[in-house]
Structures are given as C-alpha cells and as structure tokens.
Design an enzyme around this catalytic site. Structure first.
Site, PDB file in Angstrom:
ATOM      1  N   ASP A   1      20.599 -18.861 -10.217  1.00 47.97           N
ATOM      2  CA  ASP A   1      20.258 -18.659  -8.805  1.00 47.97           C
ATOM      3  C   ASP A   1      20.787 -17.328  -8.289  1.00 47.97           C
ATOM      4  O   ASP A   1      21.968 -17.007  -8.488  1.00 47.97           O
ATOM      5  CB  ASP A   1      20.896 -19.764  -7.949  1.00 47.97           C
ATOM      6  CG  ASP A   1      19.938 -20.886  -7.645  1.00 47.97           C
ATOM      7  OD1 ASP A   1      18.709 -20.649  -7.626  1.00 47.97           O
ATOM      8  OD2 ASP A   1      20.408 -22.017  -7.428  1.00 47.97           O
TER       9      ASP A   1
ATOM     10  N   GLU B   1      14.972 -18.436  -3.494  1.00 51.19           N
ATOM     11  CA  GLU B   1      14.329 -19.353  -2.549  1.00 51.19           C
ATOM     12  C   GLU B   1      13.407 -18.604  -1.595  1.00 51.19           C
ATOM     13  O   GLU B   1      13.739 -17.505  -1.155  1.00 51.19           O
ATOM     14  CB  GLU B   1      15.406 -20.083  -1.727  1.00 51.19           C
ATOM     15  CG  GLU B   1      16.314 -20.966  -2.562  1.00 51.19           C
ATOM     16  CD  GLU B   1      17.390 -21.673  -1.728  1.00 51.19           C
ATOM     17  OE1 GLU B   1      17.381 -21.573  -0.480  1.00 51.19           O
ATOM     18  OE2 GLU B   1      18.240 -22.339  -2.347  1.00 51.19           O
TER      19      GLU B   1
ATOM     20  N   GLU C   1      11.429 -28.740  -3.818  1.00 51.11           N
ATOM     21  CA  GLU C   1      12.531 -29.642  -3.476  1.00 51.11           C
ATOM     22  C   GLU C   1      12.193 -30.466  -2.244  1.00 51.11           C
ATOM     23  O   GLU C   1      11.800 -29.939  -1.206  1.00 51.11           O
ATOM     24  CB  GLU C   1      13.816 -28.823  -3.245  1.00 51.11           C
ATOM     25  CG  GLU C   1      15.014 -29.698  -2.902  1.00 51.11           C
ATOM     26  CD  GLU C   1      16.364 -28.984  -3.006  1.00 51.11           C
ATOM     27  OE1 GLU C   1      16.403 -27.815  -3.450  1.00 51.11           O
ATOM     28  OE2 GLU C   1      17.370 -29.615  -2.646  1.00 51.11           O
TER      29      GLU C   1
HETATM   30  O1  KIV Z   1      21.288 -24.926  -6.835  1.00 47.92           O
HETATM   31  C1  KIV Z   1      20.695 -25.903  -7.307  1.00 47.92           C
HETATM   32  O2  KIV Z   1      21.288 -26.792  -7.942  1.00 47.92           O
HETATM   33  C2  KIV Z   1      19.255 -25.998  -7.090  1.00 47.92           C
HETATM   34  C3  KIV Z   1      18.591 -27.283  -7.469  1.00 47.92           C
HETATM   35  C4  KIV Z   1      18.831 -28.296  -6.434  1.00 47.92           C
HETATM   36  C5  KIV Z   1      17.141 -27.098  -7.744  1.00 47.92           C
HETATM   37  O3  KIV Z   1      18.655 -25.083  -6.617  1.00 47.92           O
END
Ligand code: KIV
Length: 271
Positions: free
Chosen positions: A90, A122, A189
């Site tokens: 991420d 995102e 999500e």
């Molecule tokens: O950060 C995370 O764990 C996520 C998942 C909920 C898809 O983005």
C-alpha cells in the site's frame, strides 16, 4: 490442472490467467517476516502489505498515521520471506494524493528499498494522474475502490459503500477508468455483492473483494482479523478461522504460572 498448482511464482500475468480460467485468487495481508513465510508456504496467491499495519501492528485508530518509511520496513520484512506469492504494498496516506510526481517517487522508493512487486493505492479518477505516472515507470498498480479507509474522515463511517445508484455508477466508471489506465487488478471493499459482481464481469482484470460477496475473482482479508487476534472488529463479511487471541492468552498465562511456580525450566530444559 489449476493455474494455482502449476505456478512457481505468481505474477500479474498469472493472475490474469486465473481470471480467464475462472480460478479464484487468494489474498491476505502480512506485515512481518515470520508470518509472511507461513502465508507464502500455504500457497497464498497475493500478499498485501496493507496500510492496515497502522491498525493491527501499530495500534492506531485509522490507517492515516503510517509513514512511507514504516511501509517500506514492513514490505522488506515480508519480501525476505517470500518464494511464490506476488507482494503488493500500500502507498500510505500522503504519499500519492495530489502530486503525481510525489506518487511516483513514493512508488519507486517502495520498489527499490523493499524489492516488492507492485503497489496499491486508493481512489478513482481523482488519483488517475498518479496511477498513470507510476505505471509509466513500469510499476504494476492495484486499484482500491468502495470503502477507502484513507478517506475515513471524509465519509465519517465504515458502512457499506455505493448502495445508491449514483455512487454505484460512479464506482463502475472509476473501475473502468482505472482499467483503461492499465492497473493489473482492483480491490473492492464493502460494496453490495451485486454491484461487485457486475464490476468483475465488466472488467477484464481481476477484481478482488473484501466484504463484496462471492461474485468477484478473489478474496482478501486482514490476517489479524481472520486469525481472531483482533477481537473488537466483527463485520458481517469476516470469517474467523481461529481464535488466536484466546489461545495466545492461554499460552502466556500458563507460561507466567510456570515461571512463578518454578515449574519452568525443568531438569530437561537446562544445561
Ligand atoms: O490495508 C489493507 O489491509 C487493505 C485491505 C483491507 C484490502 O487495504
């Protein structure tokens, strides 16, 4: 034979093949070496170094405080454990919004310093410039629509998203815009199952759901939730495969008792 069994290393191309063959994609979060090793050995297709580390590893209320340096630390720990899974990291809050050059710099730091395989961010059309710039550097990007926890203060709640037609249509449009830009997969999500299924049918890239029903191409969960380490978080979509909180509590209290009573170490446990 399924793609899952044949493949030695999962790539974005393999995931595309899985979608084409109708083979569901498994995805789970991990944040450290020891647990990522087990997840990889189990045969997980994708490991997500999620910014949920902000919650489950660092104890923050939201995903917002985690930094790029901290994500790189988690990602490099995970990468050292991996033989087969594709690792997605991420991009944390503040590392890509608003400035696509900054987004590219952040993505490059993740790829270079952790040796991860791809990044996730995102949002839809509002992050298109960042997505495009990162992709232009040859970095695979996963999208994330529906409930986007980095925008929690804008929405004010973690409830199901895109229940109304207008928001659902916008989500479908965003999914198509991101696919057109070149993302390799999309997370949905907490959206209605029917909407998620429609998106999965209309896109050629894999759509992976969390709280998005069974009509998508794969599923993702947060490791600490599915193992029952987190106790207070119990959304309807979460299936708990263990109650590790209670089991670990039992192990720790027994150890304390053993130390206090002098039962540990015994004759065989010393030199
Ligand atoms: O950060 C995370 O764990 C996520 C998942 C909920 C898809 O983005």
């Amino acid at each position: 034979m399924s793609v899952h069994k044949e493949i030695k290393r999962i790539t974005t191309h393999v995931l595309q093949e899985m979608k084409a063959k109708g083979e569901k994609i498994s995805m789970l979060t991990a944040y450290d070496f020891s647990l990522a090793k087990i997840v990889d050995e189990a045969g997980m297709d994708i490991i997500l170094v999620g910014d949920s580390a902000s919650n489950v590893m660092a104890g923050h209320e939201t995903t917002l405080p985690i930094t790029l340096d901290q994500m790189i630390y988690h990602a490099s720990s995970v990468i050292r454990a991996i033989k087969r899974s594709l690792v997605v990291v991420d991009l944390p809050f503040g590392a890509y919004q608003g400035d696509s050059k900054e987004a590219l710099r952040s993505a490059i730091r993740i790829m270079k310093e952790s040796e991860a395989h791809s990044v996730k961010l995102e949002g839809g059309r509002e992050v298109l410039e960042s997505v495009t710039r990162i992709l232009s550097a040859g970095i695979p990007v996963m999208g994330h629509l529906g409930l986007t926890p980095q925008s929690i203060y804008k929405f004010g709640t973690y409830t199901v998203r895109a229940k109304e037609t207008e928001e659902a249509n916008r989500l479908i449009e965003d999914a198509k815009i991101l696919e057109e830009a070149g993302i390799f997969a999309l997370i949905l999500e907490k959206v209605p199952a029917k909407l998620a299924e429609k998106v999965a049918k209309e896109l050629t890239i894999p759509v992976i759901g969390i709280g998005a029903g069974g009509g998508v191409d794969g599923q993702v969960l947060v490791m600490h939730d599915m193992l029952g380490i987190t106790q207070e978080f119990s959304p309807r979509f979460l299936r708990r495969y263990h109650n590790l909180y209670q089991e670990m509590l039992g192990a720790f209290t027994t150890y304390i008792d053993d130390v206090k009573t002098g039962d540990f170490p015994n004759e065989k446990e010393q030199y």
